[in-house]
Design an enzyme around this catalytic site. Sequence first.
Site, PDB file in Angstrom:
ATOM      1  N   GLN A   1      19.415 -15.014 -75.650  1.00  0.00           N
ATOM      2  CA  GLN A   1      19.555 -13.559 -75.649  1.00  0.00           C
ATOM      3  C   GLN A   1      21.023 -13.142 -75.613  1.00  0.00           C
ATOM      4  O   GLN A   1      21.504 -12.406 -76.492  1.00  0.00           O
ATOM      5  CB  GLN A   1      18.831 -12.976 -74.429  1.00  0.00           C
ATOM      6  CG  GLN A   1      19.147 -11.503 -74.187  1.00  0.00           C
ATOM      7  CD  GLN A   1      18.615 -10.986 -72.868  1.00  0.00           C
ATOM      8  OE1 GLN A   1      17.643 -10.239 -72.848  1.00  0.00           O
ATOM      9  NE2 GLN A   1      19.254 -11.351 -71.756  1.00  0.00           N
TER      10      GLN A   1
ATOM     11  N   ALA B   1      25.273 -21.582 -71.955  1.00  0.00           N
ATOM     12  CA  ALA B   1      24.167 -22.545 -71.999  1.00  0.00           C
ATOM     13  C   ALA B   1      23.761 -22.974 -70.590  1.00  0.00           C
ATOM     14  O   ALA B   1      24.612 -23.241 -69.738  1.00  0.00           O
ATOM     15  CB  ALA B   1      24.569 -23.760 -72.826  1.00  0.00           C
TER      16      ALA B   1
ATOM     17  N   SER C   1      25.578 -16.067 -61.853  1.00  0.00           N
ATOM     18  CA  SER C   1      24.321 -15.325 -61.725  1.00  0.00           C
ATOM     19  C   SER C   1      24.188 -14.655 -60.364  1.00  0.00           C
ATOM     20  O   SER C   1      24.623 -15.190 -59.338  1.00  0.00           O
ATOM     21  CB  SER C   1      23.144 -16.283 -61.934  1.00  0.00           C
ATOM     22  OG  SER C   1      21.930 -15.688 -61.552  1.00  0.00           O
TER      23      SER C   1
ATOM     24  N   GLU D   1      21.570 -14.561 -58.792  1.00  0.00           N
ATOM     25  CA  GLU D   1      20.686 -15.409 -57.991  1.00  0.00           C
ATOM     26  C   GLU D   1      21.470 -16.210 -56.948  1.00  0.00           C
ATOM     27  O   GLU D   1      20.901 -16.655 -55.949  1.00  0.00           O
ATOM     28  CB  GLU D   1      19.904 -16.364 -58.896  1.00  0.00           C
ATOM     29  CG  GLU D   1      18.804 -15.700 -59.715  1.00  0.00           C
ATOM     30  CD  GLU D   1      17.581 -15.330 -58.886  1.00  0.00           C
ATOM     31  OE1 GLU D   1      17.305 -15.999 -57.887  1.00  0.00           O
ATOM     32  OE2 GLU D   1      16.903 -14.356 -59.257  1.00  0.00           O
TER      33      GLU D   1
ATOM     34  N   TYR E   1      18.128 -23.552 -59.430  1.00  0.00           N
ATOM     35  CA  TYR E   1      18.944 -22.868 -60.436  1.00  0.00           C
ATOM     36  C   TYR E   1      20.142 -22.185 -59.781  1.00  0.00           C
ATOM     37  O   TYR E   1      21.282 -22.327 -60.235  1.00  0.00           O
ATOM     38  CB  TYR E   1      18.095 -21.836 -61.176  1.00  0.00           C
ATOM     39  CG  TYR E   1      18.901 -20.861 -61.994  1.00  0.00           C
ATOM     40  CD1 TYR E   1      19.481 -21.243 -63.197  1.00  0.00           C
ATOM     41  CD2 TYR E   1      19.084 -19.545 -61.562  1.00  0.00           C
ATOM     42  CE1 TYR E   1      20.227 -20.349 -63.947  1.00  0.00           C
ATOM     43  CE2 TYR E   1      19.820 -18.642 -62.303  1.00  0.00           C
ATOM     44  CZ  TYR E   1      20.396 -19.057 -63.491  1.00  0.00           C
ATOM     45  OH  TYR E   1      21.142 -18.165 -64.227  1.00  0.00           O
TER      46      TYR E   1
ATOM     47  N   LYS F   1      24.171 -22.939 -60.175  1.00  0.00           N
ATOM     48  CA  LYS F   1      25.114 -21.906 -60.586  1.00  0.00           C
ATOM     49  C   LYS F   1      26.259 -21.750 -59.577  1.00  0.00           C
ATOM     50  O   LYS F   1      27.402 -21.471 -59.960  1.00  0.00           O
ATOM     51  CB  LYS F   1      24.376 -20.568 -60.766  1.00  0.00           C
ATOM     52  CG  LYS F   1      23.637 -20.435 -62.077  1.00  0.00           C
ATOM     53  CD  LYS F   1      24.607 -20.387 -63.259  1.00  0.00           C
ATOM     54  CE  LYS F   1      23.919 -20.078 -64.566  1.00  0.00           C
ATOM     55  NZ  LYS F   1      24.857 -20.054 -65.707  1.00  0.00           N
TER      56      LYS F   1
END
Length: 356
Positions: free
Chosen positions: A11, A85, A129, A131, A152, A156
Site C-alpha cells: 500500500q 518492507a 510503527s 504499535e 511485530y 519494529k
Amino acid sequence: MKALITGITGQDGSYLAELLLAKGYEVHGLIRRSSTFNTERIDHLYMDPHEEKARLFLHYGDMADSGQLTHLIYNLQPDEIYHLAAQSHVRVSFEMPEFTGDITGMGTTRLLEAVRRSGIRTRFYQASSSEMFGDSPPPQKEETPFRPRSPYAAAKVYAYWMAKTYREGYGLFAANGILFNHESPRRGETFVTRKITRAVARIKYGLQEKLYLGNLDAKRDWGFAGDYVEAMWKMLQVEKPDDYVIATGDTHSVKEFLEEAFGCAHLDWRKYVLPDPRYFRPLDVEYLKGDASKARRVLNWEPKVKFKELVRMMVDADLRELREVKNCRDVMTRMAGERAKEEKGGRWERVKALNM
C-alpha cells in the site's frame, strides 16, 4: 534524484512511488521473486524499461539476503532509500514470531549495514510503527516510552533503535517515521479496515452473509496512506535527520469504523458482524492516539483526509470494484446467450437444408 523503495508493491510503496514519480524522481523498487505477479498496486505506473520515458525499475531481492542488498545499493547509488518492507500483520506475527523478527527487525539491520559497507552517501527512511508504543497511555509522541505487545512491535522497536544507532554511530542520515494506522482502498484485504469495507460491498451485493472479527473496542488513530507518504518524503528533505510521529490525533474504535462503513451502504452492522476468538490477539493494544505536533512544526505536514472521508473512500472503492465485476459478468452472460441463440439458429438452418 534517484530513490530505492523496499516494499514497493505494498500500500505505502505504491503511493510513495506515485509521489516520487510526480516529483521527477527515478524510482527503483525491490520485489521478491514469486511464481505469481503481485504488482497490481503499481501496474498503472510501470512502463517497459526499454522505453525512453521509463522512470520506474523493479529489482528482485529479499530482506533476508544481505549480500544481494549490498550489491544492489552499491550499483544503484540511490540518493534516498525508503525502507517499507516488513512482515507487517500484527496478528500473524504471533504465529510467525521468528520470521517476523528476521524480516522486520534484522532486515532493517541488513539494509543499514549494506548502506554502510557500500560507502554511498544517501538518506534513509525507516518505517516505524505506532504499535511500538503498546500500552503506553495516549496521546503518544516521540518521547513516549515504547512498550511493545506483539512480536511485530518488538521487531519494529529493534529496527527503530538500529536506525538511531547507525545515525549516531556512523553519521548516516537515518530518519524514523513512527506512523500511526494509515489506510486506503489499496490496504491488504486481511487488515481489519479493508476486511470491513470489502465485507460491506460483498454483503450489499449478496456475496457474503456474515463478517467475523476480533476486538471491536480497540481504538486507533486512522489516517490516509496517501497523506502519510508525503510525510515520509518530507523527513528526508530537512537538513538534519530525526524521528517523527505521524498521526491525525483523531481516534475511533473498530466499532465506530463498522458503524461508519456499513452506514455508507445503508446497512446495520449489528445484523452481520459476529465475534471469532481466532481474531483476538494474545496481547492487544487498546488505545492509540498520536501527537504529530513536531511533524506539523518542523515538516509543515498536515493530514488532509478525515476519518469519515477515509471510510467513505474505501467503501466506495470496494463497491465500485464489485459493480464493475457484476457489469462485466452481465455482459458476458448476455453475450453467451446471444451466442447460444446464434448457434441454435445455425443448427436449425442446417436441419432445414437436410430435409429439403
